[in-house]
Design a protein around this motif. Structure first.
Motif, short mmCIF file in Angstrom:
data_model
loop_
_atom_site.label_atom_id
_atom_site.label_comp_id
_atom_site.label_asym_id
_atom_site.label_seq_id
_atom_site.Cartn_x
_atom_site.Cartn_y
_atom_site.Cartn_z
N TYR A 140 0.83 -1.21 0.00
CA TYR A 140 0.00 0.00 0.00
C TYR A 140 0.86 1.26 0.00
CZ TYR A 140 1.21 -0.38 4.95
OH TYR A 140 1.89 -0.51 6.13
N ALA A 141 0.20 2.38 -0.28
CA ALA A 141 0.86 3.69 -0.27
C ALA A 141 -0.15 4.74 0.20
CB ALA A 141 1.37 4.05 -1.66
N GLU A 142 0.38 5.87 0.63
CA GLU A 142 -0.47 6.98 1.06
C GLU A 142 0.17 8.30 0.65
OE1 GLU A 142 -2.62 8.47 5.17
OE2 GLU A 142 -0.48 8.00 5.22
N LYS A 143 -0.68 9.20 0.15
CA LYS A 143 -0.22 10.55 -0.22
C LYS A 143 -1.19 11.59 0.33
CE LYS A 143 1.84 9.36 -4.72
NZ LYS A 143 1.79 9.64 -6.18
N ILE A 144 -0.67 12.79 0.47
CA ILE A 144 -1.51 13.95 0.70
C ILE A 144 -1.21 14.91 -0.45
CG2 ILE A 144 0.16 15.09 2.23
CD1 ILE A 144 -3.62 15.13 2.81
N MET A 145 -2.25 15.50 -1.03
CA MET A 145 -2.07 16.31 -2.23
C MET A 145 -2.87 17.60 -2.12
SD MET A 145 -2.33 13.32 -5.17
CE MET A 145 -4.04 12.88 -4.81
N ILE A 146 -2.50 18.56 -2.94
CA ILE A 146 -3.26 19.81 -3.06
C ILE A 146 -3.45 20.10 -4.54
CG2 ILE A 146 -3.32 22.30 -2.62
CD1 ILE A 146 -1.32 21.77 -0.30
N THR A 147 -4.70 20.29 -4.93
CA THR A 147 -4.98 20.81 -6.26
C THR A 147 -5.60 22.19 -6.08
OG1 THR A 147 -6.07 20.41 -8.39
CG2 THR A 147 -7.26 19.69 -6.43
N ARG A 148 -5.04 23.15 -6.79
CA ARG A 148 -5.54 24.52 -6.69
C ARG A 148 -6.82 24.67 -7.49
NH1 ARG A 148 -0.15 28.43 -7.02
NH2 ARG A 148 0.89 27.58 -5.16
#
Length: 221
Positions: free
Chosen positions: A86-94
């Motif tokens: 598994y993997a985990e990310k935190i992201m931001i899209t403007r």
């Protein structure tokens, strides 16, 4: 992208995360020298850390994404069905910033609106050859409910809502009504090989080194 722009985006994004109570792991603050050292070998090997991309197109405000990978397994373990898969990310899209149409060969992912504006996801099913099917409906699970949309349908995720995208599902996304904080929980992630884009673009930014980096990006490893 100029390194000075990347540094600025990194600090702005980190501040945006903190507004929603996101606390990143200790290596998020490591210097470039620390990240190049022996202690960071696993971090580099697994592609953990900061990731700011304009997909090599030089227009980040229109076409781009801000990411931080917090954890990631090894692709090699997928063949055995055991290990850290598994993997985990935190992201931001403007707001109105496009993450372009793409699919994954291996990765299944939950995309979660963690706060801010609405997250809009445009969806297509794959045809028999894996290309975009522009005529068939597409069905995806969203918070335990199957949702069926026409080809190119747009799913709107409000804060707290999520969608599950299986391998092969074509998707693009952007934020409306403000910038959006996104969570991603997925199968092992390999951004070097497992992104298939509709457009002829790259996954990572081309960096112009006008100043020293405040922190390394995964593409710097």
């Amino acid at each position: 992208m100029k390194r000075s722009q990347i540094n600025e985006i990194l600090h702005e994004g980190h501040a945006f995360m903190k507004q929603f109570g996101v606390i990143l792991p200790p290596f998020s603050s490591w210097s470039p020298e620390q990240m190049r050292g022996d202690e960071a070998k696993l971090i580099r090997d697994r592609g953990l850390g900061w990731d700011i991309t304009d997909y090599g197109q030089g227009k980040f405000d229109e076409l781009g994404l801000f990411l931080f990978t917090t954890r990631n397994g090894a692709v090699e373990d997928l063949s055995t069905g055991r290990g850290m898969l598994y993997a985990e990310k935190i992201m931001i899209t403007r707001e109105n910033q496009l993450s372009p149409m793409h699919r994954h060969n291996l990765k299944a992912e939950d995309i979660i609106n963690r706060g801010g504006g609405d997250l809009i996801i445009e969806l297509f099913a794959p045809d028999a050859k894996g290309n975009i099917d522009r005529s068939s409906d597409v069905t995806v699970p969203s918070d335990g409910i199957l949702r069926t949309l026409p080809a190119g349908g747009k799913l709107c995720l409000k804060p707290g809502e999520s969608v599950t995208l299986m391998p092969g599902i074509w998707h693009a996304f952007w934020a409306e009504k403000g910038d959006c904080l996104i969570g991603e929980v997925s199968t092992v992630n390999d951004d070097r090989t497992d992104n298939v884009f509709e457009m002829k673009i790259g996954r990572f930014a081309k960096v112009e080194e006008d100043v020293a980096p405040d922190h390394l990006l995964v593409s710097d490893y």
